[in-house]
Design a protein around this motif. Structure first.
Motif, mmCIF file in Angstrom:
data_model
loop_
_atom_site.group_PDB
_atom_site.id
_atom_site.type_symbol
_atom_site.label_atom_id
_atom_site.label_comp_id
_atom_site.label_asym_id
_atom_site.label_seq_id
_atom_site.Cartn_x
_atom_site.Cartn_y
_atom_site.Cartn_z
ATOM 1 N N UNK A 1 0.852 -1.194 0.000
ATOM 2 C CA UNK A 1 0.000 0.000 0.000
ATOM 3 C C UNK A 1 0.889 1.245 0.000
ATOM 4 N N UNK A 2 0.571 2.250 -0.844
ATOM 5 C CA UNK A 2 1.401 3.447 -0.969
ATOM 6 C C UNK A 2 0.592 4.695 -1.319
ATOM 7 N N UNK A 3 -0.680 4.722 -0.990
ATOM 8 C CA UNK A 3 -1.563 5.790 -1.460
ATOM 9 C C UNK A 3 -1.200 7.152 -0.890
ATOM 10 N N UNK A 4 -0.892 7.229 0.385
ATOM 11 C CA UNK A 4 -0.595 8.529 1.018
ATOM 12 C C UNK A 4 0.297 8.283 2.233
ATOM 13 N N UNK A 5 0.708 9.382 2.842
ATOM 14 C CA UNK A 5 1.456 9.259 4.100
ATOM 15 C C UNK A 5 0.451 8.903 5.195
ATOM 16 N N UNK A 6 0.720 7.856 5.910
ATOM 17 C CA UNK A 6 -0.148 7.490 7.032
ATOM 18 C C UNK A 6 0.696 7.529 8.293
ATOM 19 N N UNK A 7 0.027 7.720 9.413
ATOM 20 C CA UNK A 7 0.745 7.856 10.673
ATOM 21 C C UNK A 7 0.273 6.812 11.661
ATOM 22 N N UNK A 8 1.137 6.493 12.603
ATOM 23 C CA UNK A 8 0.753 5.576 13.665
ATOM 24 C C UNK A 8 0.042 6.356 14.763
ATOM 25 N N UNK A 9 -0.992 5.743 15.303
ATOM 26 C CA UNK A 9 -1.782 6.348 16.364
ATOM 27 C C UNK A 9 -1.810 5.378 17.535
ATOM 28 N N UNK A 10 -1.464 5.855 18.704
ATOM 29 C CA UNK A 10 -1.576 5.058 19.922
ATOM 30 C C UNK A 10 -2.929 5.332 20.551
ATOM 31 N N UNK A 11 -3.646 4.277 20.861
ATOM 32 C CA UNK A 11 -4.951 4.375 21.503
ATOM 33 C C UNK A 11 -4.888 3.567 22.792
#
Length: 196
Positions: A173-183
């Motif tokens: 997958x390479x569509x956009x910059x994604x970020x990690x989210x801590x929940x």
């Protein structure tokens, strides 16, 4: 065995909106999707939107790993209140013995184009709400951005070739910059720690 009183930290990927800006602007005034924290929440929502039992619903998993629902032809960005999401797609339901369960889940959202890995966030949101669901996405959609022409495309039948210029598409997958989210989940509720 998990201690229900002990906070759990989970890490998910957050997907930004990548659809047309005109749709985002039009969606700003729309209310976000209904939060579904429990089976009674789902029952109330389905009572208010009975067509969803036939045609399904638009869903997102917000940055706190909570499920949000909107009528089927709603924009995902409106359902998300304009925010990034942990997952987005379409969801279907079945009624059995006076209760409801989730029967269909996809990651089909042309506004966010999430990877199939978003299932983990969907599973967490459904488990937290106490909803029974399939063991994974029932329809998996693969989105890729073409490195040759820059267009975003939908991969069909595992044919990783750009529909615009016939260049090979990456398998990852390479569509956009994604970020990690801590929940952090505490006592059935979740709060977002931050983005990294």
């Amino acid at each position: 065995m998990l201690d229900p009183g002990r906070p759990r930290r989970m890490r998910f990927l957050a997907y930004p909106y990548v659809g047309p800006e005109e749709i985002r602007r039009r969606s700003v005034a729309a209310p976000p999707g209904a939060l579904i924290h429990s089976l009674p929440d789902l029952q109330c929502w389905l009572a208010a939107h009975p067509d969803a039992l036939v045609e399904g619903a638009t869903y997102v998993v917000d940055l706190r790993a909570c499920l949000r629902l909107a009528p089927r032809r709603s924009e995902h960005v409106a359902c998300a209140g304009g925010e990034e999401v942990l997952a987005a797609g379409e969801m279907g339901f079945v009624s059995q013995a006076r209760t409801f369960s989730v029967s269909v889940v996809s990651n089909l959202s042309t506004g966010y184009r999430p990877d199939v890995a978003c299932w983990d966030a969907v599973a967490e949101s459904l488990a937290r709400a106490g909803l029974s669901a399939p063991s994974g996405l029932t329809t998996s959609v693969h989105f890729r951005r073409c490195p040759a022409c820059g267009e975003s495309t939908l991969v069909k039948e595992q044919w990783f070739v750009c529909t615009f210029c016939d260049a090979d598409l990456p398998l990852e997958w390479n569509v956009s910059a994604r970020r990690e989210v801590d929940v952090v989940a505490e006592g059935g509720r979740a709060r977002r720690l931050g983005l990294t």
